[in-house]
Design an enzyme around this catalytic site. Sequence first.
Site, short mmCIF file in Angstrom:
data_model
loop_
_atom_site.label_atom_id
_atom_site.label_comp_id
_atom_site.label_asym_id
_atom_site.label_seq_id
_atom_site.Cartn_x
_atom_site.Cartn_y
_atom_site.Cartn_z
CG ASP A 92 -13.03 2.18 1.98
OD1 ASP A 92 -12.90 1.48 3.01
OD2 ASP A 92 -13.05 1.68 0.82
CG ASP A 125 -13.45 -5.30 0.60
OD1 ASP A 125 -13.79 -4.50 1.49
OD2 ASP A 125 -12.88 -4.94 -0.44
#
Length: 579
Positions: free
Chosen positions: A205, A257
């Site tokens: 990430d 997101d």
Amino acid sequence: MNLLKTLGRGVLATALALPLAAAGLTAKAPPAAASDNGLSIRPAMGWSSWSFVRRWPTEAKMKAQADALVSSGLKDKGYVYLNLDDFYQKCDANGFVVDQYGRWAIDEAKFPSGIKALADYVHSKGLKFGFYVTPGIAKNAVTRNTPIEGTSYRAKDIADTTRQEKNYNCKNMYYIDYSKPGSQEFVNSWAKQFADWGVDYLKIDGVGSHDIPDVRAWDKALRATGRPINYALSNNLAIADAPTWRQLANSWRTQGDVECYCGPGPNGSGHPLTNWSKITSRFTSAANWQQYAGPGGWNDLDSLQIGNGDQIGLTADQRRSHMTLWAMAASPLLIGGDLTDLNATDRAILGNERLIAVNQDGVAARRLVNSGNQQVWHKKEADGDHVIALFNTGTSGNQTVSVNWSQAGIVGAAAVTDLWSGQSGGVVNGSYSATLRPGETRLIRATPQAGSTTRYEAEGASYSAGSTVDSNHGGFSGSGFVNTANAAGAYVEWTVESATARDAALTLRYANGTAVVRPMDVVVNGTAVAANRAFGPTGAWTSWADATLTVPLKQGTNTVRATATTANGAPNLDYLDRG
């Protein structure tokens, strides 16, 4: 369970066509080399902890979700990954607590049995275990100058302490200087630890284009473990580097997101998990990134916000549209909701085998219509069927959404099946329409009828480097035409299906706005059937002409390549019709 048989003939036919990809042919253009680690031939399916569990994962919660993935029947539908995301680590005032080799330490209060024991439990359920990391080396490792396992090097030898990597939890991560000896070995030691624990999927990430050295290092390290580990990149990656992501990884997040962080709990946790604008923003990124998806590497639209009814932040119609877009885009299907509280509506959405088959067919759809609140998406599967999704993305008012068969490359009549309900829509000629409620979708499979012509658009074919899909000259079919590079050897190659071995009429539609002939060799299954065939001037680039020839086709999958034989390149190519 044989998932391909369960999911339908489109998936099976595409799977049988995979040797073409192995031989160097691309499913769509422009060509981009896929990761050759042998993983994610189809998009990953499973569950991820971030959306619902968020910053508070524990061993008990992960086991409960694993149990529910099995008891819900979703494992048997293909949802097999159980992925632990961030916040499993232990932090102090200086960032991540580290082990003796500078790697993140696990928070024993959350995971008293350790990660290997959790992975073993997940595996005992017939599932696969996913894990999480971010680029760099922890400040505490550098401060302690921990050794790099199996080497004489130490953390200070490889850390660039002038720059800090992005990290969402303990922060305090320094860049790794990959020009320094010991840097690759550090990543190797971490990857080996994950492999020893039984990790099957790794999400790295906080990745940006500046982290390409880290992405390469992790790719190399994961391969060196000898364990098959599905390699996922996150998030909001740059499309300019899409060929690199595709070469190195099995999936890559195309946006930030999908969660709205608008719940009532700490850091916006709790329900709702998302909202409709977060879903509709994915339409454009799915269209922009479509060309880079294919077996071995997929555009990741983020987690599925489905499972817990309307409280998740979407109506039932919006959740079905959410699932439809992810299926059409061939995005990984990683559920984000609470599997221990699935409602019947959402269990049916997630478990619809016809939708799963669309996701798993190995083809990312193209957008045909983007007008106001109306969207139409299309993909053609290896068996010749067409899958078409119609959407009303608005929040008020019905919309009648239509698609002309010619837009999808369908000539003649097609038998229609509604893939959400499974009901037949009969044989339809010309066009298809549906009146849709706000947020509603209609997903259909259109099967061209026997005796009709099957159209293969050039923009859906493979083509040589330097060629482009253009739409600046009118009169074309589909979403555009291929303008090849002005060079001998420039080509377009179609994958053509035939139910039987036979002689078939193939019609190439082309335009040549110059005053000179643009000849091409036409090769079928590696054999020239028309050498240096003339494609003369058509008067203008907007004037299209047909060239028909009879060629031998074998039963199953055939390749038809048209290759320019002069430095002028090929004419503009619109489509190939197979009679």
